[in-house]
Design an enzyme around this catalytic site. Structure first.
Site, PDB file in Angstrom:
ATOM      1  CD  GLU A  19      -2.955  -1.173   2.292  1.00 28.95           C
ATOM      2  OE1 GLU A  19      -2.694  -0.539   3.314  1.00 28.95           O
ATOM      3  OE2 GLU A  19      -4.005  -1.822   2.148  1.00 28.95           O
ATOM      4  CD  GLU A  59      -4.423  -6.092   2.772  1.00 27.11           C
ATOM      5  OE1 GLU A  59      -5.177  -5.239   3.290  1.00 27.11           O
ATOM      6  OE2 GLU A  59      -3.219  -6.190   3.029  1.00 27.11           O
TER       7      GLU A  59
END
Ligand SMILES: *[C@@H]1O[C@H](CO)[C@@H](O)[C@H](O)[C@H]1NC(C)=O
Ligand SMILES: *[C@@H]1O[C@H](CO)[C@@H](O)[C@H](O)[C@H]1NC(C)=O
Ligand SMILES: *[C@@H]1O[C@H](CO)[C@@H](O)[C@H](O)[C@H]1NC(C)=O
Ligand SMILES: *[C@@H]1O[C@H](CO)[C@@H](O)[C@H](O)[C@H]1NC(C)=O
Ligand SMILES: *[C@@H]1O[C@H](CO)[C@@H](O)[C@H](O)[C@H]1NC(C)=O
Length: 655
Positions: free
Chosen positions: A184, A264
């Protein structure tokens, strides 16, 4: 034919031959034309689940993997936390619960492929997002950037780790189909493309050109701007209830072609001490999962099993809010690996999209209630300071941080004397809010208050000049997300007493874990311990160790079994069984009430030794001075704190 041409022909033939024999049977790649992955040339889609080996005892790895396989998954995803393996610069540990190659081998033996996330930064609600705290020896280091000191440490670590991973790549005969670079990164302020480019070249150098490298970012164009890079396949993450079409169209902004991937998909959510336990409805998960699978998307469920932050491994979010010991995550397999309704509901969805293995999954592991165990005071931390501080105290004018003491985790004791008369209550303050993270204050061994980062920067003390002021500072876990990950611990700024700055400290770096596993606390000459009743005031007792033991009963088959420990009447502390650090308990703040105790740390051949470090106040006077083993986990106890800020499920920008 000239020799030159002959050599060229032989080389060409050789390389074509090699290509055919190596690549045809085992290959994994992206097919941009047909928007999919290809495994051995065939269209391939993964349905995967996250499992962190660092949060599960090694003896249970196979059981958990088998349950994942039996749910119909064809892959797992795991993080490799750098700080779990390189515990001091250049000192590597891949043994026991850290044996990541054994874990990969087990996954392959069970029949699961692996999506590997080696960081270097992982987030993951793990201390400092997996970065080793010793990086902070350079005070102003810019983590997750091209800072040369950071890059030098990353290069050395990756030079150790990635060659170990290479034989486990799919094309080399192993289970690893894809490898994630960073994590991320688009959510991080630095937005340093040179850093991502450098990581890419390091990964390519060690792993070769064939392996699929990818990135993961929030499903929004703004995240993908700094998170994606040419040569790294961009994937997104989002939870149930999201607009799946909109989320994948964010991925399409970065990757107009190729497979759809949610790296995710949240089956649950994380907790913080003092904030309500999070649960995520199975109905919402089932609906979104089915929607994604119907689109042909690749999905990784985060987490499929959360596990436990044993010891000191939990991280924290900002405004400083540490995560509890349990990382149950409300995942389809519980912290203890037990099957839930969510597990079976997910399996039913998967069954509609791929053939799943026949037969029932392995059963949940049985639990046993060993009952109440009486424990008693061993000694206070102040009295044991010299025993616990192997190198002895350091004299210093101004306080030193954990890292300046070469200590990464646990507790440090700061001692000085009162420089003036405080017969009237006098404020002891951290005007710069520099108590990281919680401090237990006493004068001449009498407790006089608690300081806590962001929450309590002043407490009154009384005493006379020359009285001993002890401040035990707890590192409650380093920030793992956002721009405040350079999270120094200890007294990171000066304290004041009245209007005076305190100085001339003795600082004790405490080796509590080593002292407990070497039995030093029992050998110490703490004569007064039998009769000692620590002075109490303000409802507080001084931080102290308590100990007891319990025997696993005979005549009951299949013991020892897993269990949960709880602390009726206790406030906050740390607990060890047979030297194994189970983590922090804090029923006084909640929501977690019980701690998972895996059977593998228990002994049937000798009494099991229990050590409790209680920081605030024990229930022992008048009693009962007991802890309890039970079969039922409680993770949703009442919480006793004002929320730090408004947080929402699946919203990392609010963490
Ligand atoms: C989901 O997002 C798509 C694309 O942005 C939009 O067209 C659609 O209306 C959205 N659906 C819902 C239910 O909001
Ligand atoms: C400290 O003592 C002063 C004077 O007695 C009092 O006004 C103040 O409220 C106390 N502060 C705390 C934090 O207890
Ligand atoms: C403490 O104060 C002294 C003198 O005022 C200063 O030199 C020192 O840097 C301060 N230490 C910290 C950790 O703030
Ligand atoms: C508990 O401690 C005692 C005394 O130090 C030791 O002999 C025993 O082996 C320990 N038990 C376990 C299970 O480690
Ligand atoms: C806590 O969780 C248990 C088990 O999931 C549930 O039965 C109970 O109702 C929950 N309690 C609260 C207060 O939410």
């Amino acid at each position: 034919m000239s020799l030159f041409i002959f050599v060229v022909v032989v080389l060409l033939y050789g390389s074509i031959f090699q290509y055919n024999s190596a690549a045809a049977p085992r290959s994994f790649s992206i097919d941009y034309k047909h928007d999919c992955f290809r495994k051995d040339g065939e269209v391939f889609r993964y349905i995967s689940g996250s499992i962190h080996y660092s949060r599960i005892p090694r003896v249970y790895w196979k059981d958990r993997l088998l349950k994942m396989y039996m749910a119909g998954l064809n892959a797992i995803q795991t993080y490799i936390p750098w700080n779990f393996h390189e515990r001091a610069s250049g000192h590597y540990d891949f043994s026991g619960d850290r044996d990541v190659t054994h874990f990969l081998q087990l996954a392959q033996d069970v029949g699961l492929l692996v999506i590997l996330r080696p960081g270097p930064y992982i987030c993951g609600e793990w201390d400092m997002g997996g970065l080793p705290a010793w990086l902070l020896k350079k005070k102003d280091i810019v983590l997750r950037s091209s800072d040369p000191d950071y890059i030098a440490a990353v290069d050395k670590w990756m030079g150790k780790l990635l060659p170990m991973m290479k034989p486990f790549l799919y094309q080399n005969g192993g289970p690893v189909i894809t490898v994630q670079v960073e994590n991320e990164y688009g959510s991080y302020f630095a937005c340093d493309y040179d850093y991502l480019r450098h990581l890419t070249s390091v990964f390519r150098y060690h792993l070769g050109n064939e392996v699929v490298l990818f990135t993961t970012d929030g499903a929004g164009v703004s995240y993908l701007k700094c998170g994606s890079l040419q040569g790294l396949y961009a994937t997104v993450d989002f939870g149930p209830g999201s607009n799946v079409t909109a989320a994948f169209s964010a991925q399409r902004y970065a990757e107009p072609h190729g497979p759809l991937v949610n790296s995710e998909f949240y089956t649950g959510w994380l907790d913080h001490w003092g904030e309500k336990h999070n649960v995520v409805s199975t109905t919402a998960i089932v609906k979104s999962l089915n929607e994604m699978l119907s689109l042909g998307a690749n999905v990784n469920m985060y987490m499929f099993i959360g596990g436990t932050n044993f010891g000191y491994w939990n991280g924290a979010n900002t405004k400083y809010a540490p995560q509890p010991t349990s990382y149950d995550y409300d995942a389809p397999l519980t912290e203890a690996g037990d099957l839930t309704d969510k597990y079976f509901a997910i399996r039913d969805v998967i069954k509609m999209h791929r053939k799943i293995p026949e037969g029932p999954p392995p059963p949940s592991t049985p639990k046993y209630a060993y009952g109440s165990v009486k424990i008693s005071l061993l000694t206070t931390v102040s009295k044991a300071a010299n025993t616990l501080s192997f190198a002895g105290p350091i004299k210093t004018k101004y306080p030193l941080t954990f890292i300046e003491l070469n200590q990464q985790f646990g507790y440090v004791l700061y001692r000085t004397t009162l420089p003036m008369d405080c017969s009237k209550p006098t404020p002891l303050s951290s005007p710069m809010n520099g108590v990281n993270d919680r401090a237990y204050v006493s004068v001449n061994g009498v407790p006089s208050g608690i300081l806590e980062r962001n929450k309590a920067i002043t407490t009154n003390i009384t005493g006379k000049p020359g009285d001993q002021l002890d401040i035990l500072v707890e590192n409650m876990g380093r920030i793992n997300y956002g721009k405040e990950i350079n999270d120094f611990k200890g007294l990171v700024t000066n304290l004041t007493l009245g209007s005076q700055e305190l100085s001339n400290w003795e600082v004790f770096s405490l080796s509590i874990d080593e002292a407990i596993s070497e039995g030093l606390l029992w050998q110490g000459n703490f004569e007064e311990r039998a009769t000692l009743t620590p002075p109490r005031s303000l409802g507080l007792a001084p931080p102290a160790f308590y100990t007891g033991s319990f025997i696993i009963p005979d005549g009951i088959p299949d013991l020892p079994q897993d269990t949960y420990i709880q602390f009726p009447g206790w406030k906050k502390g740390q607990v060890w069984i047979n030297g194994f650090n189970l983590g922090r308990y804090w029923p006084d703040r909640g929501p977690q009430v019980t701690l998972f105790v895996p059977a593998n740390i228990l002994s049937t051949s000798s009494p099991n030794n229990l050590t409790v470090l209680e920081l605030e106040s024990d229930p022992c006077t008048p009693g009962p001075c007991t802890v309890e083993f039970t079969t039922v986990p409680v993770l949703n106890g009442t919480v006793k704190s004002l929320p730090n800020q408004k947080r929402q499920l699946f919203r990392k920008d609010l963490l």
